[in-house]
Motif scaffolding. Sequence first.
Motif, PDB file in Angstrom:
ATOM      1  N   UNK A 379       0.831  -1.208   0.000  1.00  0.00           N
ATOM      2  CA  UNK A 379       0.000   0.000   0.000  1.00  0.00           C
ATOM      3  C   UNK A 379       0.861   1.252   0.000  1.00  0.00           C
ATOM      4  N   UNK A 380       1.903   1.258   0.814  1.00  0.00           N
ATOM      5  CA  UNK A 380       2.815   2.407   0.861  1.00  0.00           C
ATOM      6  C   UNK A 380       3.483   2.596  -0.492  1.00  0.00           C
ATOM      7  N   UNK A 381       3.933   1.491  -1.083  1.00  0.00           N
ATOM      8  CA  UNK A 381       4.616   1.541  -2.374  1.00  0.00           C
ATOM      9  C   UNK A 381       3.702   2.076  -3.469  1.00  0.00           C
ATOM     10  N   UNK A 382       2.410   1.733  -3.391  1.00  0.00           N
ATOM     11  CA  UNK A 382       1.448   2.136  -4.428  1.00  0.00           C
ATOM     12  C   UNK A 382       0.692   3.405  -4.068  1.00  0.00           C
ATOM     13  N   UNK A 407      -1.049   1.182  -8.493  1.00  0.00           N
ATOM     14  CA  UNK A 407      -0.691  -0.109  -9.092  1.00  0.00           C
ATOM     15  C   UNK A 407      -1.849  -0.726  -9.858  1.00  0.00           C
ATOM     16  N   UNK A 408      -3.029  -0.071  -9.839  1.00  0.00           N
ATOM     17  CA  UNK A 408      -4.181  -0.618 -10.551  1.00  0.00           C
ATOM     18  C   UNK A 408      -3.949  -0.596 -12.054  1.00  0.00           C
ATOM     19  N   UNK A 409      -4.152  -1.739 -12.697  1.00  0.00           N
ATOM     20  CA  UNK A 409      -3.953  -1.830 -14.141  1.00  0.00           C
ATOM     21  C   UNK A 409      -5.043  -1.092 -14.894  1.00  0.00           C
ATOM     22  N   UNK A 410      -6.254  -1.102 -14.344  1.00  0.00           N
ATOM     23  CA  UNK A 410      -7.388  -0.430 -14.981  1.00  0.00           C
ATOM     24  C   UNK A 410      -7.611   0.893 -14.281  1.00  0.00           C
ATOM     25  N   UNK A 411      -7.200   1.972 -14.892  1.00  0.00           N
ATOM     26  CA  UNK A 411      -7.309   3.298 -14.288  1.00  0.00           C
ATOM     27  C   UNK A 411      -8.552   4.058 -14.731  1.00  0.00           C
TER      28      UNK A 411
END
Length: 509
Positions: A379-382, A407-411
Motif C-alpha cells: 500500500x505504501x509503495x502504491x 498499481x491498478x492496471x485499470x485506471x
Amino acid sequence: MGQEQLKDLREGNRLEAKLAKGGVPASVWETYSAFANTEGGTIMLGVRETADGSLEVEGLADPEGLCKKFWDGVNNPSKVSANLLTNEDVSLVEAEGKTYLRINVPRAPRQLKPVYVSGDQARGTYRRNGEGDYHCSADEIVAMVRDASPSPLDALVLENFGLEALDMDSVERFRATMEAVRPGHPWNKLGAEDLLLKLNAAGRVEGEGALHPTRAGLLMFGYEYEIVREYPEYFLDYREMGDGARWRDRVVSNDGTWSGGLFDFWSKVVPRLTAGVKRPFALSESLQRVEDTEMHTAVREAFVNSLVHSDYYGRRGVAALRYPDRIKIENPGSLRIALDVMLAGGVSDARNPTLMKMFGLINACEKAGSGFDVMRRAAVDAQAPLPAAVESFSPDRIAVTVYLGNAAADQAYGPNFAEAATSGPKPQMRPADESSASKKQEDFSTYPEEERAVLRMASERGEFNRRDVEQLLACGSTKAKAIVGALLEKGAISSKGASRSTRYTLSGE
C-alpha cells in the motif's frame, strides 16, 4: 471519567449500562458472555440510560460490597464458564460524588470459547449485536467448539473417503508447480501416494490399513462433489466486477468443468486477480525481467490467507472479488486472534495449518503472521490506503480489502473509486482532479507517517471515525484518540457529531 463525559456515551456494540440497584443484575452474566464471545466491551454498573439515550451516574449504595459480589460471581463456574478478568479490568469510578463499577470484558481467546452462563452451553452462550445480547445458534456454538480444539482440524483422516475422491491430475499439477519453485526438493520424485503422505493430504486410520484423504487433502485436491459430502456449505467463487453489480468473468467450484478443489481454484484465480495489477518494466541486478511488484505479492497473500483461514463448515463460502481499484476477499469463519493483533502482524493462528504448509511448499504465501505486513508495504509503495479487515457475525465472516492505488492496471475509474472496507454504510469516494490530488499529497507530506496515513484515508473515504483509525494503524483506542486529537489541534481535520457517533473529515470539506 466525569459526568459530562458519560453524557456523551451511548450504549452500543461494546458498551452496556445497568442500574444495579438490587445488587449484581442477573443480566450482567449474559452481557459478559456476549462481549467475551464477540469483540469485548465495557459494562457499567450504577449507571442509567436517560430518555435521550445518554448515560448518567446513579451511583451504588454499597460499591465495595457489589464489587466483591461481582468477583464472587465471575469466579463461580455455575455463573460463567471462564473468568477472563484481571484486577485492572474491574474498577470503582468516582463521578460527581457518586460511584459506579466499570468492568472491561476482553475478547475471549479461542481456547476458552464459547463463554457461557449458568453451566448451560447450549442455552447460555451469547453474542453482542448492536445494543443487545442474543442467544448463539447451535451452528455458532459448534464453530466455537471446533476452534477451541488444540489439534489441527484439517489433519484428520477421513475414513469414509477413499483416494478416488481426489483428482490425481490436480495432485500432479501441484507436483509440477512445486518442482518449478523447488527444483531440488526430495519429494519431487515420490510416487503419488507417497507424496500425499508427505503432504499430510492422506493417511491411515490409527496408522494401519488403506490410505484415506485427510480433510486438508480433500479440500486441496478433491472433486467438488466429494468435498461437499464432508463440507455441505463448501463453495468457491471468483468474480471480476464491472459496472454496478455486474461481473465480467466468473469462476465457481460447482460448474463441473474442473475439479473444484482449492489448488485448482488457486491456479485459476491468482492470474485473474493479479491481472488487475500493473507490471511495470523493470530489470533485476542480473538484467532479468522482474515480473512481480509488492502489490502482486500482497494480492496473492490476501487470497491464500483466506483459503487457509476459512472455516469450510461455515456458510456462504469463499468469495474473491476483483474491482478496478481493489481486491476484496471474503471467507467464512471468525477470527482466531483479535482483529488488532491480526492487523499488527507477526502472529498467526491458521485454522487449517496443513493447507498452509501445502501452499507454503509452492511459495504461495509468506511466513506465518506476515500477511498484513506484506499488504501494508504494498500500500505504501502504491500510495494506496492501507489494507482493511472487517469481522462480522451470524454468519461468521472475514472480509479483507487490498487497495491497489497507482498499481491498478485499470485506471478508468481513477484512484478515488474505492469504497471504505468498514462495517456500516460506506461513503462513495469522491472524484478529484489531478491538481487537487497533488495538492493534498503535498500537504500531507509535512505530517508524521501515521498522521499522514489517517489523512490519506480521510481524502479517500470522505469521512471516518476513531474505530477506522484503530483498524488502519492496528492500534488501540488510546493511541487512535491521541492521533485524532493531534490532527484536530493542527486544524487538519474537523469533527461532526458527538461521542461514539463522531465522524471526521478533512478541514474545509
